[in-house]
Design a protein around this motif. Structure first.
Motif, PDB file in Angstrom:
ATOM      1  N   ASN A 100       0.887  -1.040  -0.501  1.00  0.00           N
ATOM      2  CA  ASN A 100       0.194   0.398  -0.381  1.00  0.00           C
ATOM      3  C   ASN A 100       0.911   1.068   0.194  1.00  0.00           C
ATOM      4  OD1 ASN A 100      -1.424   2.503   2.083  1.00  0.00           O
ATOM      5  ND2 ASN A 100      -3.097   1.044   0.758  1.00  0.00           N
ATOM      6  N   SER A 101       0.509   2.279  -0.685  1.00  0.00           N
ATOM      7  CA  SER A 101       1.092   3.764  -0.694  1.00  0.00           C
ATOM      8  C   SER A 101       0.149   4.602  -0.405  1.00  0.00           C
ATOM      9  CB  SER A 101       1.543   3.641  -2.215  1.00  0.00           C
ATOM     10  OG  SER A 101       2.370   5.023  -2.330  1.00  0.00           O
ATOM     11  N   LYS A 102       1.131   5.183   0.349  1.00  0.00           N
ATOM     12  CA  LYS A 102      -0.139   6.932   1.380  1.00  0.00           C
ATOM     13  C   LYS A 102       0.681   7.843   0.454  1.00  0.00           C
ATOM     14  CE  LYS A 102      -2.536   5.035   4.364  1.00  0.00           C
ATOM     15  NZ  LYS A 102      -2.557   3.679   4.229  1.00  0.00           N
TER      16      LYS A 102
ATOM     17  N   SER B  80       4.077   7.652   2.502  1.00  0.00           N
ATOM     18  CA  SER B  80       5.117   6.370   2.553  1.00  0.00           C
ATOM     19  C   SER B  80       4.882   5.088   1.905  1.00  0.00           C
ATOM     20  CB  SER B  80       4.577   6.233   4.536  1.00  0.00           C
ATOM     21  OG  SER B  80       2.635   5.592   4.160  1.00  0.00           O
ATOM     22  N   LEU B  81       5.634   4.027   2.206  1.00  0.00           N
ATOM     23  CA  LEU B  81       5.473   2.879   1.027  1.00  0.00           C
ATOM     24  C   LEU B  81       5.221   2.094   1.609  1.00  0.00           C
ATOM     25  CD1 LEU B  81       4.868   1.933  -2.041  1.00  0.00           C
ATOM     26  CD2 LEU B  81       7.358   1.931  -2.097  1.00  0.00           C
TER      27      LEU B  81
END
Length: 868
Positions: A726-728, A731-732
């Motif tokens: 998941n990527s935000k 953050s990765l």
């Protein structure tokens, strides 16, 4: 001689006689009619016309000499009404007025008459639709009709007097001069205005030749919002009065000059506007023709002709050319990213107004192209446009040059300009075609836009990195007794011991938060009933678009309606693979947007996407299949920047500070993406696996010497690479990582999280390096019981280095667990000997000793822990 003297005497006698007659006439008039009587006549006449007003006149005077002078002073008409809406100011007032008629004009029946009026004042106040201060002052009085009982003789006398007056006017000319004219008005909608006419001149007003006129004014209008609109104007020209009276075609030339203009919506300096107008009124059909040429300083010009025939108005030969540079400096002086250079806005065509409908036929364009400096985009965006408005049909084409290619946009729709709608959903469908071709988007631009490497190369990052890599050759038995390191994997800053599974919990929390946010956004959208988008269809075609080193081609059909914009069939080919994108954009409000999409890939060459990958992964090759889906939330907030400063006590300084403030809007992006990608037959060039493994091995005493002798190396080629996570925004998250190399006979499995450098959070990736070779595997199995090296990469942002202490601690624990049985038996023997020695020294009986010796071998030490 006698004859000459006789003629002279006759002339003298005639002059004396005429002088006596005229002098006697003026003496008789002046003795019979006094100025006070004239004042009363004027007041009486005006009072009949304005019964609900008081008429005041201070003084009337006249004098007789070489000219007849008639003068009045301080004439005013003041309303009597005392309603709440009325004010004490007069309807009309004149400070001074004077009429001069030359002596010879009275004798000859014609001449030049001068009329001078100083400081006239007029005020108009509207109380309701059919109610104003002038109407109230006039009351219900009307001009009396001529009596039918008038005698025939008096009527004939009046007609003769009128003929005399007309003959006098025909043979005379007037010079009229008004100075300091003051006009005020106040309308029902609280709009008010103040117009000051510094002078109004009519020179040589007559019934034979042209009359010149001049009007100079200063206008100040105050809107209902208390905004000020002001300008100075000068109007000069000439007109032939006899053309009006004799029913001929009327022709006039007028020059209008407007300067010192001020408008609340215009921040720049408005240039002086000069218009040349030729007016013609045709008597045979009543057609009014107006030819105009307007010069707007350096901005450009507006030319055209107007024809008014009965109820049809035609505006023809429209020819407008405005310099975009000057337009921007006047209307948008704060915009500095646009370089209009020599670009001009041009408008040509005609407009017909018929049956209360506007029927345009116009062409417009902006050429040559204007340049727009877009942040971080190499070169300038150059754009030009042309379009047309014919009746209700609108066509617009915009040509953009960027990235050495072109983006052409064509828009077509119909819009009823005579019945405009405010609800966007009721507009006709807007049809758009977008053609993108021959663009060349470099890898450097994409990398800078996505990752901004400057944030990853500061001094703090380097110091953190060096602190992480500093290690010592600590004895493995000593390390085994130290506490296990802790690592933070989530934004909640919960410390989790190595070996547990915190990442799954983090992902669960992420999905829960995403679900909650989605629900909140859905609620917001459902509560927002306004339509922010018109109905539209957009066709997109991409051809020969070079991204990095690969070519991109694709097409999409996008629909737009109310608050949604989306597509289900955005198909593309990139390099040797294919893909499909489906997306939905939701305008939750004017300041909040949400984008959801799903990105499906099939056999796409990963090397083609290296421009989009983070720096540490930018050199991955291979063919991959997978998907990326999620959402992006965009929030727009307003901000203001400017000179500012100061306490604001000084009014001038405060106003200057406010003028320097520039309002802008900032977009904040927050994304949440899930990815699931499988890559085959590729290579990892950015991570340098061999250096990492060699560095770790060199710290392990029982491995480093053997490996060094056999030249153990690992390259970056893989048969399979699997990534899921998941990527935000900052953050990765990597929930699953698998790397398999049949050639090197190795595997890597793990998980981790990478933070953006600006967050200053520690990035970590934990890996199990599994070896299947006949070099490393035997050594590991002999010493720790497994063919695996535990690895950990740590650092700020993407600048990761091996954590050797983590590896040594893990190996120590594995080694202890492998020798656990031997250590347990040793402890049992030591324990038994210790107990036996205690029993011997204690002097207990043999029966007790025998009982204890039978119990000791049966004690279970499986729960005994070594180290941690």
């Amino acid at each position: 001689m006698f004859k000459k003297n006789l003629k002279f005497k006759i002339v003298i006698a005639v002059i004396l006689m005429v002088s006596l007659i005229i002098g006697g006439s003026f003496f008789y008039i002046s003795s019979k009619i006094s100025p006070e009587e004239i004042r009363k006549i004027i007041i009486s006449t005006l009072s009949k016309s304005f019964p609900d007003a008081n008429v005041e006149l201070t003084k009337v005077d006249y004098s007789v000499g070489f000219s007849f002078k008639f003068k009045i002073q301080n004439l005013s008409i003041i309303p009597k009404s005392t309603t709440t809406n009325s004010i004490s100011a007069p309807l009309f007032s004149v400070n001074e007025a004077e009429v001069r008629i030359p002596f010879w004009a009275l004798i000859t029946g014609g001449g030049t008459i001068d009329i001078f009026v100083n400081r006239p004042f007029v005020e108009f106040i509207m109380f309701a639709k059919d109610d104003n201060n002038w109407k109230r002052a006039m009351g219900t009085s009307q001009l009396s009709s001529p009596s039918n009982t008038s005698s025939t003789s008096s009527l004939m006398t009046e007609q003769k007097n009128q003929v005399k007056v007309i003959n006098f006017l025909i043979n005379s000319s007037l010079n009229i001069k008004f100075t300091d004219i003051d006009l005020k008005y106040n309308l029902q909608n609280n709009t008010s205005g103040h117009i000051t006419l510094s002078r109004f001149l009519l020179k040589n007003l007559n019934l034979k030749n042209a009359t010149a006129f001049e009007l100079a004014s200063k206008i100040e209008l105050i809107t209902k919002d208390q905004a000020v609109i002001a300008l100075d104007s000068i109007i000069v020209g000439h007109i032939n009065i006899h053309e009006i009276i004799l029913n001929k075609d009327i022709r006039s030339s007028i020059v209008i000059k407007l300067e010192n203009m001020q408008h609340p919506l215009i921040k720049g300096i408005i240039p002086t506007i000069k218009s040349d107008i030729d007016l013609t009124v045709k008597r045979d059909n009543g057609n009014i023709l107006v030819l105009t040429k307007t010069d707007i300083g350096s901005m450009g010009n507006i030319n055209g002709s107007i024809s008014i025939l009965k109820e049809v108005i035609e505006v023809n030969e429209i020819d407008t050319s405005l310099g975009m540079k000057d337009v921007l400096e006047i209307f948008a002086p704060t915009i500095k990213v646009i370089d209009a250079n020599n670009s001009k806005f041009k408008l040509t065509g005609n407009v017909i107004i018929k049956d209360k409908k506007i029927l345009p036929k116009l062409d417009f364009s902006i050429q040559p192209a204007i340049k727009v400096n877009v942040d971080n985009v190499p070169g300038d965006l150059q754009t030009k446009m042309h379009g047309s408005l014919i009746r209700d049909d609108i066509n617009l084409t915009v040509n953009n040059s960027i990235f050495k290619g072109g983006v052409d946009i064509h828009i077509a729709t119909s819009f009823d300009i005579n019945n405009p709608v405010t609800d966007l959903s009721k507009l006709n469908v807007i049809r758009s075609e977008v053609s993108i071709a021959d663009l060349n988007i470099s890898k450097e631009f994409i990398q800078k836009a996505l990752y901004d490497k400057k944030n990853n190369n500061n001094k703090d990052d380097k110091s953190s990195s060096s602190a992480t890599t500093s290690t010592t050759n600590t004895n493995i038995n000593t390390i085994a007794t130290t506490s296990t390191a802790t690592t933070t994997f989530s934004d909640t800053n919960v410390a989790v011991k190595t070996g547990q599974q915190p990442l799954a919990n983090t992902k669960a929390n992420t999905k829960a938060n995403t679900k909650a946010n989605t629900k909140a956004n859905t609620t917001t959208s459902s509560n927002n009933n306004s339509n922010l988008l018109p109905p539209a269809t957009i066709q997109i075609k991409c051809s020969k678009v070079k991204i990095g080193d690969e070519q991109f081609d694709g097409s999409a059909n996008i629909s737009m309606k109310e608050n949604h914009l989306g597509s289900d069939d955005f198909n593309f080919s990139f390099s040797k693979g294919k893909g499909n994108i489906s997306f939905l954009v939701q305008l939750l409000s004017e300041t909040s947007k949400k984008v959801q999409w799903k990105f499906l890939l099939n056999n796409l060459n990963l090397n083609s996407l290296k421009s989009f990958l983070p720096p540490m992964l930018e050199e991955i090759t291979g063919v991959f299949t997978g998907k990326v889906d999620g959402d992006l939330n965009i929030t727009t907030v307003s901000s203001a920047t400017g000179a500012g400063g100061g306490s604001g006590k000084n009014k001038v300084a405060a106003e200057q500070r406010d003028q320097n403030i520039v309002s802008s809007k900032i977009n904040y992006f927050n994304h949440n993406l899930d990815y699931d990608l499988k890559i085959i037959n590729g290579e990892l060039k950015g991570i340098k696996i061999n250096e990492i493994i060699s560095g770790v091995i060199s710290k392990i005493p029982y491995v480093s010497e053997v490996i060094a002798q056999k030249n153990y190396k690992v390259n970056n080629e893989f048969d399979k690479l699997y990534l899921k996570g998941n990527s935000k925004k900052d953050s990765l998250f990597i929930s699953e990582f698998e790397f398999t190399s049949a050639k090197n006979k190795i595997e890597m499995k793990g998980k981790g999280i990478l933070y953006a450098a600006e967050t200053r959070k520690q990035s970590n990736i934990e890996l199990d390096y599994i070896d299947h070779t006949d070099i490393l595997a035997p050594i590991l199995e002999k010493n720790i019981g497994v063919n695996m090296l535990p690895l950990k990469l740590s650092g700020i942002g993407f600048n990761l280095t091996p954590d050797y202490i983590y590896t040594l601690e893990k190996l120590a624990k594995l080694a202890i667990n492998k020798n656990k049985d031997k250590l347990t038996q040793k402890v049992k023997n030591e324990l038994q000997n210790k107990v036996q020695d205690i029993l011997n020294k204690s002097g207990v009986s043999n029966d007790v000793k025998n009982t204890v010796n039978k119990i000791l071998p049966k004690i279970n030490l499986d729960g005994l822990k070594f180290g941690n």
